[in-house]
Design an enzyme around this catalytic site. Structure first.
Site, PDB file in Angstrom:
ATOM      1  N   SER A   1       0.658  -1.206  -0.002  1.00 16.51           N
ATOM      2  CA  SER A   1      -0.090  -0.058  -0.004  1.00 16.51           C
ATOM      3  C   SER A   1       0.892   1.161  -0.017  1.00 16.51           C
ATOM      4  CB  SER A   1      -0.994   0.009   1.112  1.00 16.51           C
ATOM      5  OG  SER A   1      -1.692  -0.904   1.376  1.00 16.51           O
TER       6      SER A   1
ATOM      7  N   HIS B   1      -0.944  -2.841  -7.149  1.00 13.82           N
ATOM      8  CA  HIS B   1      -1.804  -2.542  -5.978  1.00 13.82           C
ATOM      9  C   HIS B   1      -3.141  -2.696  -6.228  1.00 13.82           C
ATOM     10  CE1 HIS B   1      -2.875   0.819  -2.548  1.00 13.82           C
ATOM     11  NE2 HIS B   1      -3.060  -0.560  -2.364  1.00 13.82           N
TER      12      HIS B   1
ATOM     13  N   GLU C   1      -3.580   0.115  -8.897  1.00 12.49           N
ATOM     14  CA  GLU C   1      -2.295   1.154  -9.074  1.00 12.49           C
ATOM     15  C   GLU C   1      -1.193   0.388  -9.434  1.00 12.49           C
ATOM     16  OE1 GLU C   1      -2.131   4.920  -6.236  1.00 12.49           O
ATOM     17  OE2 GLU C   1      -1.980   3.200  -5.209  1.00 12.49           O
TER      18      GLU C   1
ATOM     19  N   ASN D   1      -3.228   5.847  -1.182  1.00 10.87           N
ATOM     20  CA  ASN D   1      -2.996   5.851   0.188  1.00 10.87           C
ATOM     21  C   ASN D   1      -2.323   7.429   0.667  1.00 10.87           C
ATOM     22  OD1 ASN D   1      -4.228   3.700   1.401  1.00 10.87           O
ATOM     23  ND2 ASN D   1      -2.628   2.504   0.211  1.00 10.87           N
TER      24      ASN D   1
HETATM   25  N1  LIG Z   1      -6.525  -4.560   3.570  1.00 13.19           N
HETATM   26  C1  LIG Z   1      -6.368  -3.685   2.596  1.00 13.19           C
HETATM   27  O1  LIG Z   1      -7.499  -3.039   2.406  1.00 13.19           O
HETATM   28  C2  LIG Z   1      -5.613  -3.445   1.566  1.00 13.19           C
HETATM   29  C3  LIG Z   1      -5.588  -2.833   0.437  1.00 13.19           C
HETATM   30  C4  LIG Z   1      -4.798  -2.842  -0.458  1.00 13.19           C
HETATM   31  C5  LIG Z   1      -3.548  -3.305  -0.401  1.00 13.19           C
HETATM   32  N2  LIG Z   1      -3.158  -3.856   0.950  1.00 13.19           N
HETATM   33  C6  LIG Z   1      -1.598  -4.393   1.302  1.00 13.19           C
HETATM   34  O2  LIG Z   1      -1.760  -5.879   1.083  1.00 13.19           O
HETATM   35  C7  LIG Z   1      -0.684  -6.599   1.999  1.00 13.19           C
HETATM   36  C8  LIG Z   1      -1.664  -7.482   2.803  1.00 13.19           C
HETATM   37  O3  LIG Z   1      -2.706  -6.841   3.472  1.00 13.19           O
HETATM   38  P1  LIG Z   1      -3.628  -7.932   4.172  1.00 13.19           P
HETATM   39  O4  LIG Z   1      -4.809  -6.860   4.393  1.00 13.19           O
HETATM   40  O5  LIG Z   1      -3.972  -8.985   3.118  1.00 13.19           O
HETATM   41  O6  LIG Z   1      -2.928  -8.399   5.475  1.00 13.19           O
HETATM   42  P2  LIG Z   1      -3.527  -9.525   6.178  1.00 13.19           P
HETATM   43  O7  LIG Z   1      -3.020  -9.412   7.494  1.00 13.19           O
HETATM   44  O8  LIG Z   1      -5.053 -10.076   6.074  1.00 13.19           O
HETATM   45  O9  LIG Z   1      -2.696 -10.867   5.406  1.00 13.19           O
HETATM   46  C9  LIG Z   1      -1.181 -11.130   5.568  1.00 13.19           C
HETATM   47  C10 LIG Z   1      -0.996 -12.451   5.343  1.00 13.19           C
HETATM   48  O10 LIG Z   1       0.516 -12.527   5.086  1.00 13.19           O
HETATM   49  C11 LIG Z   1       0.938 -13.705   5.875  1.00 13.19           C
HETATM   50  N3  LIG Z   1       2.428 -13.532   5.928  1.00 13.19           N
HETATM   51  C12 LIG Z   1       3.062 -12.616   6.708  1.00 13.19           C
HETATM   52  N4  LIG Z   1       4.319 -12.904   6.482  1.00 13.19           N
HETATM   53  C13 LIG Z   1       4.768 -13.884   5.526  1.00 13.19           C
HETATM   54  C14 LIG Z   1       5.852 -14.413   5.065  1.00 13.19           C
HETATM   55  N5  LIG Z   1       6.912 -13.928   5.211  1.00 13.19           N
HETATM   56  N6  LIG Z   1       5.416 -15.314   3.965  1.00 13.19           N
HETATM   57  C15 LIG Z   1       4.033 -15.849   3.747  1.00 13.19           C
HETATM   58  N7  LIG Z   1       2.991 -15.011   4.190  1.00 13.19           N
HETATM   59  C16 LIG Z   1       3.359 -14.237   5.251  1.00 13.19           C
HETATM   60  C17 LIG Z   1       0.277 -13.629   7.262  1.00 13.19           C
HETATM   61  O11 LIG Z   1       0.103 -14.980   7.776  1.00 13.19           O
HETATM   62  C18 LIG Z   1      -1.297 -13.239   6.667  1.00 13.19           C
HETATM   63  O12 LIG Z   1      -2.031 -14.498   6.364  1.00 13.19           O
HETATM   64  C19 LIG Z   1      -0.279  -5.338   2.826  1.00 13.19           C
HETATM   65  O13 LIG Z   1       1.162  -4.766   2.211  1.00 13.19           O
HETATM   66  C20 LIG Z   1      -1.272  -4.251   2.781  1.00 13.19           C
HETATM   67  O14 LIG Z   1      -0.620  -2.951   2.832  1.00 13.19           O
HETATM   68  C21 LIG Z   1      -4.186  -4.000   1.964  1.00 13.19           C
END
Ligand SMILES: NC(=O)c1ccc[n+]([C@@H]2O[C@H](COP(=O)([O-])OP(=O)(O)OC[C@H]3O[C@@H](n4cnc5c(N)ncnc54)[C@H](O)[C@@H]3O)[C@@H](O)[C@H]2O)c1
Length: 277
Positions: A113, A134, A146, A184
């Site tokens: 993000s 993204h 993005e 963001n």
């Molecule tokens: N939540 C949102 O609305 C959103 C929107 C766009 C982008 N993002 C981005 O997407 C990414 C993930 O966000 P999310 O909301 O899905 O988070 P989340 O917490 O739901 O999921 C993250 C997952 O990554 C896993 N993980 C952590 N370290 C790991 C590793 N080394 N190898 C493999 N798996 C690993 C965790 O076990 C978890 O299941 C972040 O970078 C976030 O900024 C989030």
């Protein structure tokens, strides 16, 4: 078809949505997560979403899910899309490992993000083949992607990823690298200000969100949206913005940090600014 086999790393909210839309486009997906039970939960989430879509005439959920395999380690693929939590050291480690595992022609993309793509590209021997992709939450519903180019990203890499985003039925927007990119950089100060208004006792959460829904025409208010994104993710993004832009005005509001410290992460933990059953 380019990118016949895609490795998605991180099977949380975003990784499961990304795996779903890539599989729905006819591609093979390997889904990896380091936490026990995470890929199983991702399959449940994908099934619920695909069944809703099937009820509206979408593809057979079983056919789409048959293209997704859970893998215990990173595997070679044409493209990796990384979606682990928003912490630079975790993402750097994934990029280093992916650079060792995926063939030299493969593209390494991040769903970050806010973290500059150049920092992730630096972990690899192929900075020209590293890019930001993204997606927005919920991935199967929202059209925007993005596409973030670092100064090192080649035209060929950017062209391939823009093409893929369109084949997934998305609308890609090309942006340059920088903390928070476009979405963001605009969204987080807005969410943070809503938490400051709550902290100052200006209004209750429902009232703040109603103002945004009925006054601005937004589909959901800022506090409900922060809960959906994940308050931990919001805090992590705000720290990247504050550090990267060198301005404390982007730093997370104390009340937001208190929620995260108390384990109130929003929908994913059952409680944030609101409670979820
Ligand atoms: N939540 C949102 O609305 C959103 C929107 C766009 C982008 N993002 C981005 O997407 C990414 C993930 O966000 P999310 O909301 O899905 O988070 P989340 O917490 O739901 O999921 C993250 C997952 O990554 C896993 N993980 C952590 N370290 C790991 C590793 N080394 N190898 C493999 N798996 C690993 C965790 O076990 C978890 O299941 C972040 O970078 C976030 O900024 C989030």
């Amino acid at each position: 078809m380019e990118f016949q086999h895609v490795l998605v790393v991180g099977a949380g909210q975003m990784g499961s949505g990304i795996a779903q839309v890539v599989a729905a486009s006819g591609r093979r997906v390997s889904l990896h997560d380091s936490s026990p039970g995470a890929t199983e939960r991702a399959f449940e989430t994908m099934r619920v979403s695909l069944e809703k879509l099937a009820a509206k005439g979408g593809a057979d959920p079983d056919e789409t899910l048959a293209r997704v395999s859970a893998v215990k380690e990173l595997v070679a693929a044409d493209l990796m899309i990384e979606a682990v939590h928003e912490e630079i050291s975790a993402k750097e480690a994934v990029f280093r490992a992916a650079d060792r595992t995926l063939g030299e022609r493969a593209i390494l993309a991040s769903n970050t993000s806010s973290i500059p793509i150049a920092a992730l590209a630096e972990m690899t021997s192929r900075p020209d083949r590293v890019i930001g992709m993204h997606f927005f939450n919920p991935v199967p519903v929202l059209a925007l992607v993005e596409v973030i180019r670092s100064v090192e990203t080649s035209d060929e890499t950017a062209g391939a990823i823009l093409g893929l985003a369109r084949e997934l039925g998305k609308e890609p927007v090309e942006v340059r690298d920088g903390p928070g990119f476009v979405a963001n950089r605009i969204l987080m100060p807005y969410l943070n200000e809503a938490v400051y208004a709550l902290q100052a006792g200006i209004a209750e959460p429902e009232a703040i969100d109603t103002v945004a829904r009925l006054g601005f025409g937004h589909p959901m208010g800022p506090l409900a949206l922060a809960d959906m994104i994940g308050l931990d993710t919001c805090v992590a993004i705000m720290h990247v913005l504050a550090r990267g832009l060198g301005d404390e005005k982007y730093a997370p509001c104390p009340l937001l940090q208190e929620h995260v410290a108390a384990g109130r992460l929003g929908r994913k933990s059952g409680r944030g600014f609101y409670s979820y059953g």
